[in-house]
Design an enzyme around this catalytic site. Structure first.
Site, PDB file in Angstrom:
ATOM      1  N   LYS B  81      -9.348  15.952  -7.520  1.00 39.81           N
ATOM      2  CA  LYS B  81      -8.356  15.130  -8.113  1.00 39.81           C
ATOM      3  C   LYS B  81      -7.787  16.250  -9.243  1.00 39.81           C
ATOM      4  O   LYS B  81      -8.655  17.030  -9.870  1.00 39.81           O
ATOM      5  CB  LYS B  81      -9.144  13.963  -8.880  1.00 39.81           C
ATOM      6  CG  LYS B  81      -9.534  12.704  -8.005  1.00 39.81           C
ATOM      7  CD  LYS B  81     -10.065  11.693  -9.036  1.00 39.81           C
ATOM      8  CE  LYS B  81     -10.788  10.677  -8.075  1.00 39.81           C
ATOM      9  NZ  LYS B  81      -9.911   9.889  -7.073  1.00 39.81           N
ATOM     10  N   GLY B 153     -14.111   2.415 -10.298  1.00 43.75           N
ATOM     11  CA  GLY B 153     -15.378   2.165 -11.176  1.00 43.75           C
ATOM     12  C   GLY B 153     -15.750   0.688 -11.579  1.00 43.75           C
ATOM     13  O   GLY B 153     -16.610   0.538 -12.537  1.00 43.75           O
ATOM     14  N   ARG B 165      -1.499  -6.253  -1.076  1.00 42.13           N
ATOM     15  CA  ARG B 165      -0.583  -7.530  -1.045  1.00 42.13           C
ATOM     16  C   ARG B 165       0.957  -7.245  -1.429  1.00 42.13           C
ATOM     17  O   ARG B 165       1.760  -7.424  -0.811  1.00 42.13           O
ATOM     18  CB  ARG B 165      -1.386  -8.868  -1.458  1.00 42.13           C
ATOM     19  CG  ARG B 165      -2.406  -9.210  -0.487  1.00 42.13           C
ATOM     20  CD  ARG B 165      -2.594 -10.573  -1.125  1.00 42.13           C
ATOM     21  NE  ARG B 165      -3.903 -11.290  -0.269  1.00 42.13           N
ATOM     22  CZ  ARG B 165      -3.717 -11.648   0.924  1.00 42.13           C
ATOM     23  NH1 ARG B 165      -2.608 -11.735   1.671  1.00 42.13           N
ATOM     24  NH2 ARG B 165      -4.700 -12.164   1.436  1.00 42.13           N
TER      25      ARG B 165
END
Lengths: 202, 294
Positions: B81, B153, B165
């Protein structure tokens, strides 16, 4: 004609799209019984450690090995080819495989993703001088015995090999959207004696 | 001439990961457990999101030595990351030869206005999104893969569900809009017109879309697959549970057999304790990660 695609993980949909373009209905397979109706099988691109684990856990490994022994035409692209190879060259890990083809395979042979590439190269058996090769963390092969034919090389290394009715490619025609090699595989299926009694009726 | 780092090659690696599980790991030992369990890739981190959340402070790119040690022990692709907008962290990660960069809201953003120009890199990027507009903005910047943000987390899947969605609803809406409405919809979404047009015509995103943020159980993973995700990221959910190796295998199997409830029942048995979860509604606004980036 019924062509299965091993559908645990990987670029299953991309192979399915090309088969549909060629008027073949793809059948996604995850369970041993689903192999029974097939005339041929494609093992797609993906991660060989993941799919090797899932093949073993489900008993699909033995079911595919049995079909391979009976002469079912099988084509593996990249991961599929890695799983089909009987031997590895310098593989740092132990991993479950199918081991159905007399080739040695070098995983991640060109490097990491940074070194992944596309380049056109000739595939004489397809009468194609500029096949769009897409090599993603790709392997290359070494034939392990005289029964293996090298159909194409890239920079002096075999990347398309055939043994009987088994085909292995280190590149991804399904990502390139190129159907020539799929047509070639379908011709292999048509010319094979497998599965004898059922023939190609559909 | 071989062409490296093309759109086809970058998006292609994401296509190879479909139907797979990408696991957060902080040590070579965890990376090995993840590979043995069937992970398609590992995300090399200094701290998993649950610990980042707990400990606070500025969360940055991991120490390159940790990433390299993890690269040495596994054969599957390694991701890492960088902070949102921190293109130098991204350059450093590229120089290490990792396979994928996650420009992630889990780390503290380095730029509150601009994300990394991902077209400039040879290695592919994955970015988080909460809806279709955000997904298309990131793809416009060069992301080769998209994931839901969820709420990392927390061990709570509710936000990941909300986000997938929202993405799916956005796509469905586009497919029924008449062509003359595409430009206005592009304006409403804050997304590039060409990508809006492509989604309207092809009825799907042009890149692979994974679920992330709060997935803790095999059932969570299968839920995200049935909702139409191409695969899942599991962050804290594995190595914060009581039996990581077993849970990792179970989640890999759950993604492969996501449409088979009988098999899912078998897979879900006897996994020990899941990570303790958090109620996202009780988190103070400043602790929410998904609102980072735009």
């Amino acid at each position: 004609m019924k062509i299965g695609i091993v559908s645990f993980q990987g670029d299953v949909a991309e192979h399915a799209e090309i088969l549909k373009l060629l008027d073949v209905q793809p059948i996604k397979v995850k369970y041993p019984y689903e192999l029974e109706v097939l005339n041929g099988l494609i093992i797609p691109g993906g991660e060989s450690t993941t799919v090797g684990f899932l093949l073993k856990e489900s008993g699909m490994d033995k079911a595919i090995q049995k079909r391979a022994h009976e002469g079912m035409p099988i084509w593996g692209t990249c991961m599929g080819a890695i799983l089909m190879a009987k031997k590895f060259i310098d593989n740092p890990i132990e991993q479950p495989t199918l081991g159905i083809m007399n080739i040695k395979v070098k995983r991640n042979a060109y490097g990491t993703q940074r070194e992944s590439f596309e380049e056109e190269f000739p595939i004489p058996i397809l009468k194609c001088n500029s096949f769009p090769g897409v090599f993603i963390r790709a392997p290359w092969f070494e034939p392990d015995g005289t029964s293996v034919e090298v159909l194409a090389e890239y920079q002096g290394k075999p990347v398309l090999v055939k043994e009987g009715y088994m085909l292995a490619s280190s590149f991804h025609p399904e990502i390139a959207g190129e159907s020539f090699l799929h047509k070639y595989f379908l011709d292999m299926v048509r010319s094979s004696k497998y599965p004898g009694v059922r023939g190609l009726s559909n | 001439m071989a062409k490296e780092g093309t759109v086809l090659v970058k998006r292609g690696l994401a296509q190879m990961l479909k139907g797979g599980v990408i696991m957060d790991v902080t040590t070579p030992e965890q990376a090995k457990i993840a590979e043995d369990a069937g992970a398609v890739s590992v995300m090399a981190l200094e701290r998993v999101p649950a610990d980042i959340r707990k400990e606070g402070g500025v969360a940055r790119m991991a120490d390159p030595s940790i990433i390299q040690k993890i690269m040495e022990v596994v054969t599957i692709p390694v991701m890492a990351k960088c902070r949102i907008g921190h293109f130098v962290e991204a350059q450093i990660l590229e120089s290490l030869g990792i396979d994928f960069i996650d420009e992630s809201e889990v780390l503290t953003p380095a730029d509150e206005h601009f994300h990394v120009n991902k077209h400039l890199f040879k290695i592919p990027f994955v970015c988080g999104c909460r809806d279709l507009g955000e997904a298309l903005r990131r793809i416009g910047e060069g992301a080769a893969m998209i994931r839901t943000k969820g709420e990392a987390g927390t061990g709570n899947v509710v936000e990941a569900v909300r986000h997938i969605r929202a993405v799916q609803d956005g796509i469905k809406k586009l497919t029924v809009l008449p062509e003359e409405e595409w430009m206005t919809e592009a304006k409403n979404l804050g997304a590039p017109y060409e990508l809006v047009k492509q989604v309207a015509q092809e009825k799907r995103l042009p890149v692979v879309n994974f679920a992330a943020g709060g997935i803790a159980t095999p059932a969570d993973a299968a839920l995200m697959m049935q909702l139409g995700c191409d695969g899942v990221f599991v962050g804290s959910g594995i190595f914060k549970s009581s039996d990581p190796a077993k849970r990792a295998k179970a989640i890999v199997q759950a993604v492969a057999y996501y449409d088979n409830p009988k098999k899912l029942a078998e897979i879900s048995k006897g996994l020990g304790d899941s990570m303790p979860g958090l109620d996202v509604r009780k988190l103070p606004e400043e602790e929410l990660l998904a609102v980072r980036g735009w």
